[in-house]
Design an enzyme around this catalytic site. Structure first.
Site, mmCIF file in Angstrom:
data_model
loop_
_atom_site.group_PDB
_atom_site.id
_atom_site.type_symbol
_atom_site.label_atom_id
_atom_site.label_comp_id
_atom_site.label_asym_id
_atom_site.label_seq_id
_atom_site.Cartn_x
_atom_site.Cartn_y
_atom_site.Cartn_z
ATOM 1 N N ARG B 365 9.824 -55.857 3.511
ATOM 2 C CA ARG B 365 10.928 -55.852 2.547
ATOM 3 C C ARG B 365 10.783 -56.901 1.468
ATOM 4 O O ARG B 365 11.401 -56.802 0.437
ATOM 5 C CB ARG B 365 12.254 -56.065 3.293
ATOM 6 C CG ARG B 365 12.630 -54.842 4.078
ATOM 7 C CD ARG B 365 13.909 -55.063 4.864
ATOM 8 N NE ARG B 365 13.817 -54.340 6.120
ATOM 9 C CZ ARG B 365 14.416 -54.692 7.228
ATOM 10 N NH1 ARG B 365 15.170 -55.768 7.254
ATOM 11 N NH2 ARG B 365 14.279 -53.977 8.317
ATOM 12 N N VAL B 366 10.002 -57.951 1.728
ATOM 13 C CA VAL B 366 9.894 -58.975 0.696
ATOM 14 C C VAL B 366 8.457 -59.241 0.259
ATOM 15 O O VAL B 366 8.219 -59.830 -0.780
ATOM 16 C CB VAL B 366 10.527 -60.311 1.160
ATOM 17 C CG1 VAL B 366 12.003 -60.154 1.371
ATOM 18 C CG2 VAL B 366 9.856 -60.828 2.403
#
Lengths: 204, 506
Positions: B365-366
């Site tokens: 997600r990052v």
């Protein structure tokens, strides 16, 4: 606490002991015989119940009829404070005679609280004279600003000095503890020095 | 210099002379009950939760449960030496472990005691095992890449420094292998690595140590072991202890990586303790705070702000699922805590696709923000995930045996080659520059003429060719980290030149 631990700890029993102890103390205070009840309760537990486990089992057995238990109690406690006899009879009626020891512990604690006294456990290496005990008690009274009840135990393995326990706090002034401290400090320092010496040697 | 035997004697003598004993004042209690790694203690009325206590045998414990009449202690050591009636002393301090450069290269237990027969850990510094995670102001977004050296991961689920990326899958699907590859790939990157083995077979741990030693990775790695034979308190404490050791570097402004292998076993150890302590069981008999147990641990992985030195702690927690069941309690908890997951599947593993990563449901997600520009480029890994998803759909359709038009067949062929290319042997991490070039080649159709089963051979030969004859191409890309108009023709030139020297099926 030592008494509780020799028999295993039971939070329920401790609670019951507290309830009956408080009731007994209330009644004894009214009659003005609380100290007498304390002595008699101590003697009942230490001199009778501890020494005659069969009797203890009989009193706590639910199958034994209440009347029989009352008769036995009356016989054992002939001449004791009426408050104590009544108290134990009530306990017998409720089937709680197995909690007498817990009642004793709670009673003593509550009575000490009421009188502003504090029980202090003192561990020494060799038996001490009464004069010395009085000295210790006096010092503790000044420190704690409370009346103290000394309980002295002799433990030769502490080598010297004194270990004082007030409630859950332990003041360890024994020779054994000092030797232990010294040992760990010296070991740590020596290890550090040795390592430094090794590093110097490797660097050189 | 001259050595003197008296030196030691004088040290001890000086120590004795300067020794001043202080009155030892402590809280005490009495052991009521002991067993299964826990002890119930009466007394200790003002002990605090998490405080250390000491038993007469020297074994230490941790106050875990504070109740009305007693204190529940988890015993960190041999509980068989403790007896009913023993006096327990509170130590007035929190559990801490030795930290510093000296722990690198060592195999330690969760209390920092060496297990590798290499002598004591030469450090005086310690850190508390339970440490509060940095707050909002103490963090910054993840922005630097942490290269795993695995093509499939670096291309599609990139990991950034300070990220928590979960590795999840059934037993024997290569979860540990991914983590070990990542550790091995941190050589020369300055990232300090920590491998926490929880509840694993000692033989497996010995295997891990051997692999890391052979790869030369032990120089910057610490292994924290609470094996299957360790009592549950040790297994419960191990990840926190490992994190404390890693945080030493993070708060010094350096970068650290920690692998928790695996957190499902830690949750089981925590469940055991909680049930023995008579805490109420919840779902799957785990205690209510098992989420907090993991979230407070994984929150400690962070990219610190500039004011705090800008260090980072990246974590790779591992969770073992049963029969691919990701909706069980612990997997869903940890999935929701982490910043993405790498999902490994047994069917892919047995098909020979290793790492057996399921590209469709693995995400980061990052990490995208931390990928180097060259890798993020549309011509390299930019559209790879979607392309592979489309390929899988097409592949399923093609199995029906229908006649395919030329265009579809070409897309299928390219997909087969890409899948082949993303396969990677164990303990063979690849530099990110090499990854970019080979993925670029496959995407741009340079592999279309190579038979699918020969792709790995092509890759091997090509990378050797690149290193030996076109080192400049790699150097330029490594420097620019971007597919600039100058770099692209160089890569294409190298690919074309290689086509003539390529020996198929060699």
């Amino acid at each position: 606490m030592a008494e509780a631990s020799t028999r295993g700890f039971d939070a329920g029993r401790e609670h019951l002991g507290h309830v009956y102890g408080q009731a007994l103390l209330g009644a004894a205070e009214k009659a003005g015989v609380s100290e007498q009840v304390m002595t008699e309760l101590d003697s009942l537990v230490d001199d009778v119940l501890e020494k005659l486990p069969n009797l203890r089992d009989l009193l706590s057995a639910p199958k034994v009829p209440l009347e029989d238990k009352k008769r036995i109690l009356d016989k054992i406690l002939a001449g004791a404070a009426p408050v104590l006899i009544k108290g134990l009879t009530v306990m017998a009626r409720h089937g709680r005679l197995d909690c007498v020891r817990d009642v004793r512990i709670a009673y003593r604690r509550l009575l000490n609280e009421l009188r502003g006294r504090v029980e202090v456990n003192v561990r020494v290496a060799t038996a001490v004279s009464d004069a010395e005990l009085a000295q210790i008690a006096e010092r503790l009274r000044q420190m704690l600003k409370k009346e103290v009840v000394l309980k002295v135990e002799v433990h030769p393995e502490i080598l010297g000095g004194v270990i004082v326990k007030v409630g859950d706090t332990l003041y360890d002034g024994s020779v054994m503890a000092r030797l232990d401290q010294m040992r760990s400090k010296t070991l740590a320092t020596t290890e550090k020095e040795l390592r430094a010496a090794l590093e110097r040697f490797v660097a050189a | 210099m001259r050595f003197n035997a008296d030196e030691i004697v004088s040290v001890i003598q000086a120590e004795m002379e300067s020794f001043q004993s202080e009155l030892d004042v402590r809280q005490v209690g009495t052991v009521l009950q002991v067993g299964d790694g826990i002890a119930r203690v009466h007394g200790l009325s003002s002990v605090m939760s998490g405080e250390m206590v000491e038993f007469p045998s020297g074994v230490q414990g941790l106050a875990f449960n504070l109740e009305e009449n007693s204190v529940g202690i988890i015993v960190l050591g041999d509980y068989l030496k403790i007896q009913e009636g023993d006096e327990v002393r509170s130590l007035g301090k929190l559990l801490s472990v030795p930290v510093g450069e000296a722990v690198l290269g060592r195999v330690l237990d969760p209390l920092g005691i060496p297990l590798d027969n290499k002598g004591p850990v030469a450090t005086t510094e310690t850190r508390p095992v339970e440490f509060l995670a940095p707050g909002i102001a103490g963090r910054q977004p993840v922005k630097e890449p942490l290269q795993t050296g695995i093509k499939a991961i670096d291309a599609m689920t990139p990991i950034g420094r300070g990220q928590r990326e979960l590795i999840i899958g059934d037993r024997k699907t290569g979860k540990t292998a991914i983590a070990l590859d990542t550790i091995i790939n941190q050589k020369n990157s300055g990232v300090k690595c920590f491998y926490v083995a929880i509840g694993q077979k000692d033989a497996n741990i010995a295997g891990v140590i051997k692999v890391l030693e052979e790869a030369g990775a032990m120089a910057y790695t610490t292994i924290i072991v609470a094996g299957a034979s360790s009592p549950s308190p040790m297994q419960y404490v191990a990840p926190y202890a490992g994190t404390a050791m890693a945080e030493y570097f993070t708060y010094k402004g350096e970068h650290a990586l920690i692998v928790y292998d695996d957190l499902s076993k830690q949750a089981v150890a925590y469940r055991e303790l909680s049930l023995l302590m008579r805490r109420p069981p919840g779902r799957e008999a785990y205690p209510g705070d098992v989420f907090y147990c993991h979230s407070r641990l994984l929150e400690r992985s962070a990219k610190l702000s500039k004011d705090l030195g800008g260090g980072s702690l990246t974590s790779l927690p591992i969770i073992e699922t049963l029969e691919g069941e990701v909706s069980a309690y612990i997997p869903t908890n940890v999935i929701s805590i982490t910043d993405g997951q790498i999902y490994v599947q047994p069917d892919l593993f047995y098909k020979g696709i290793r790492p057996a990563m399921n590209v469709g449901i693995s995400v980061s997600r990052v990490g995208g923000a931390a990928q180097i520009k060259a890798m993020k480029d549309k011509r390299v890994a930019g559209g790879l995930r979607l392309a592979l998803a489309a390929f899988r759909e097409l592949e399923a359709f093609a199995q029906l045996g229908t006649d395919l038009d030329v265009d579809t067949q070409a897309r299928l062929d390219r997909g087969y080659r890409m899948v082949e290319l993303l396969k990677q042997g164990q303990f063979q991490p690849l530099d990110v520059v090499d990854q970019v070039i080979v993925i670029y080649a496959a995407n741009q159709g340079f592999l279309d003429k190579v038979p699918a089963r020969d792709v790995q051979n092509w890759e091997k030969q090509f990378l050797q060719f690149l290193r030996e004859q076109r080192a400049q191409v790699r150097a330029n890309l490594a420097e620019k980290k971007e597919l600039t108009p100058e770099v692209v023709p160089e890569i294409e030139g190298a690919l074309k030149a290689f086509a003539s020297v390529y020996k198929p099926g060699a």
